[in-house]
Write a protein that holds these residues in place. Structure first.
Motif, mmCIF file in Angstrom:
data_model
loop_
_atom_site.group_PDB
_atom_site.id
_atom_site.type_symbol
_atom_site.label_atom_id
_atom_site.label_comp_id
_atom_site.label_asym_id
_atom_site.label_seq_id
_atom_site.Cartn_x
_atom_site.Cartn_y
_atom_site.Cartn_z
ATOM 1 N N ALA A 216 64.040 49.150 51.386
ATOM 2 C CA ALA A 216 64.054 48.805 49.965
ATOM 3 C C ALA A 216 62.629 48.646 49.447
ATOM 4 O O ALA A 216 62.284 49.149 48.370
ATOM 5 C CB ALA A 216 64.856 47.520 49.742
ATOM 6 N N GLU A 217 61.793 47.971 50.195
ATOM 7 C CA GLU A 217 60.397 47.782 49.792
ATOM 8 C C GLU A 217 59.665 49.126 49.741
ATOM 9 O O GLU A 217 58.885 49.388 48.822
ATOM 10 C CB GLU A 217 59.691 46.826 50.755
ATOM 11 N N GLN A 218 59.920 49.996 50.692
ATOM 12 C CA GLN A 218 59.282 51.308 50.694
ATOM 13 C C GLN A 218 59.710 52.138 49.482
ATOM 14 O O GLN A 218 58.884 52.836 48.883
ATOM 15 C CB GLN A 218 59.603 52.058 51.990
ATOM 16 N N LEU A 219 60.981 52.064 49.107
ATOM 17 C CA LEU A 219 61.454 52.792 47.929
ATOM 18 C C LEU A 219 60.774 52.278 46.659
ATOM 19 O O LEU A 219 60.365 53.071 45.802
ATOM 20 C CB LEU A 219 62.978 52.679 47.809
ATOM 21 N N ARG B 76 57.823 50.772 46.494
ATOM 22 C CA ARG B 76 56.414 51.176 46.562
ATOM 23 C C ARG B 76 56.258 52.660 46.243
ATOM 24 O O ARG B 76 55.311 53.048 45.544
ATOM 25 C CB ARG B 76 55.844 50.855 47.943
ATOM 26 N N LEU B 77 57.176 53.491 46.722
ATOM 27 C CA LEU B 77 57.101 54.926 46.449
ATOM 28 C C LEU B 77 57.312 55.207 44.960
ATOM 29 O O LEU B 77 56.624 56.042 44.369
ATOM 30 C CB LEU B 77 58.129 55.687 47.283
ATOM 31 N N THR B 78 58.246 54.497 44.345
ATOM 32 C CA THR B 78 58.480 54.658 42.905
ATOM 33 C C THR B 78 57.231 54.286 42.126
ATOM 34 O O THR B 78 56.820 55.005 41.206
ATOM 35 C CB THR B 78 59.678 53.793 42.460
ATOM 36 N N ARG B 79 56.617 53.179 42.478
ATOM 37 C CA ARG B 79 55.382 52.760 41.803
ATOM 38 C C ARG B 79 54.272 53.793 42.007
ATOM 39 O O ARG B 79 53.529 54.106 41.072
ATOM 40 C CB ARG B 79 54.931 51.394 42.318
ATOM 41 N N ARG B 80 54.176 54.302 43.213
ATOM 42 C CA ARG B 80 53.148 55.316 43.503
ATOM 43 C C ARG B 80 53.386 56.573 42.674
ATOM 44 O O ARG B 80 52.444 57.172 42.147
ATOM 45 C CB ARG B 80 53.154 55.636 44.995
ATOM 46 N N MET B 81 54.633 56.959 42.542
ATOM 47 C CA MET B 81 54.974 58.130 41.743
ATOM 48 C C MET B 81 54.580 57.914 40.282
ATOM 49 O O MET B 81 54.004 58.797 39.649
ATOM 50 C CB MET B 81 56.482 58.421 41.862
ATOM 51 N N HIS B 82 54.874 56.741 39.745
ATOM 52 C CA HIS B 82 54.511 56.431 38.357
ATOM 53 C C HIS B 82 52.989 56.452 38.166
ATOM 54 O O HIS B 82 52.491 56.980 37.169
ATOM 55 C CB HIS B 82 55.082 55.082 37.912
ATOM 56 N N ARG B 83 52.258 55.870 39.129
ATOM 57 C CA ARG B 83 50.794 55.869 39.039
ATOM 58 C C ARG B 83 50.235 57.290 39.091
ATOM 59 O O ARG B 83 49.344 57.653 38.314
ATOM 60 C CB ARG B 83 50.176 55.026 40.159
ATOM 61 N N ALA B 84 50.754 58.095 40.005
ATOM 62 C CA ALA B 84 50.277 59.478 40.141
ATOM 63 C C ALA B 84 50.590 60.272 38.878
ATOM 64 O O ALA B 84 49.752 61.038 38.386
ATOM 65 C CB ALA B 84 50.904 60.136 41.367
ATOM 66 N N VAL C 298 65.037 67.729 54.327
ATOM 67 C CA VAL C 298 65.759 66.563 54.842
ATOM 68 C C VAL C 298 65.686 65.418 53.827
ATOM 69 O O VAL C 298 66.699 64.796 53.509
ATOM 70 C CB VAL C 298 65.202 66.124 56.220
ATOM 71 N N LEU C 299 64.489 65.160 53.318
ATOM 72 C CA LEU C 299 64.326 64.088 52.332
ATOM 73 C C LEU C 299 65.168 64.366 51.092
ATOM 74 O O LEU C 299 65.847 63.468 50.584
ATOM 75 C CB LEU C 299 62.850 63.936 51.941
ATOM 76 N N GLY C 300 65.152 65.599 50.620
ATOM 77 C CA GLY C 300 65.964 65.960 49.458
ATOM 78 C C GLY C 300 67.445 65.698 49.702
ATOM 79 O O GLY C 300 68.143 65.172 48.830
ATOM 80 N N GLY C 301 67.928 66.047 50.868
ATOM 81 C CA GLY C 301 69.330 65.795 51.209
ATOM 82 C C GLY C 301 69.644 64.311 51.267
ATOM 83 O O GLY C 301 70.686 63.857 50.766
ATOM 84 N N LEU C 302 68.756 63.545 51.874
ATOM 85 C CA LEU C 302 68.959 62.098 51.957
ATOM 86 C C LEU C 302 68.953 61.461 50.569
ATOM 87 O O LEU C 302 69.804 60.627 50.259
ATOM 88 C CB LEU C 302 67.873 61.453 52.829
ATOM 89 N N LEU C 303 68.008 61.857 49.740
ATOM 90 C CA LEU C 303 67.948 61.299 48.389
ATOM 91 C C LEU C 303 69.187 61.683 47.582
ATOM 92 O O LEU C 303 69.730 60.857 46.844
ATOM 93 C CB LEU C 303 66.674 61.753 47.676
ATOM 94 N N SER C 304 69.659 62.898 47.740
ATOM 95 C CA SER C 304 70.885 63.317 47.038
ATOM 96 C C SER C 304 72.065 62.468 47.482
ATOM 97 O O SER C 304 72.897 62.063 46.661
ATOM 98 C CB SER C 304 71.182 64.796 47.301
#
Length: 152
Positions: free
Chosen positions: A14-17, A19-27, A136-142
């Motif tokens: 949950a924390e990684q998700l 952090r990744l969302t925040r990183r995506m917004h910053r980028a 793999v990531l795309g499948g997991l996210l879907s």
């Protein structure tokens, strides 16, 4: 029966998700900085939703449903985007009581810039992954996005 306590791995994921969302917004913001496009995430999402409808502008109620917010919240977002010249309200030709939201030329060019920044940000973040890992990531996210318990 109470829910089981989250495991350390669930909490970590949950924390990684987050952090990744925040990183995506910053980028994405970094890729937009030179364009002087400062839209809130909700405004950007509204532009994407309106753009998704193509030639048939959505009703305010359609946008509220897609954003999963009350209609008043859409009114506030549309007001802000209308002030910036990105969208305009138009009466429905079949029912003048219904208001539709359409992109202006400014809104279309803004949407193109937002999409480009989003693609560049995603490419930057996904760069360390191989093509197979991306699949793999795309499948997991879907699975997570479209899985049981999600609103369709």
């Amino acid at each position: 029966m109470p829910s089981p306590e989250p495991t350390v791995s669930t909490t970590n994921l949950a924390e990684q998700l987050v952090r990744l969302t925040r990183r995506m917004h910053r980028a994405q913001k970094h890729h937009l900085d030179h364009l002087d496009l400062s839209f809130t995430p909700a405004q950007s999402r509204l532009l994407r939703i309106v753009g998704h409808y193509g030639d048939t502008p959505p009703r305010m109620a359609d946008v509220a449903e897609r954003l999963e917010v009350v209609p008043r919240a859409v009114t506030t977002l549309v007001d802000a985007l209308e002030d910036r010249g990105a969208v305009r309200r138009v009466p429905d030709p079949a029912n003048r009581r219904v208001i539709r939201i359409e992109l202006t030329d400014t809104g279309r060019s803004t949407l193109r810039a937002l999409r480009s920044a989003r693609r560049a940000a995603a490419e930057e973040i996904l760069a360390p992954l191989t093509g197979e890992q991306r699949e793999v990531l795309g499948g997991l996210l879907s699975t997570l996005v479209d899985g049981p318990g999600t609103a369709q």
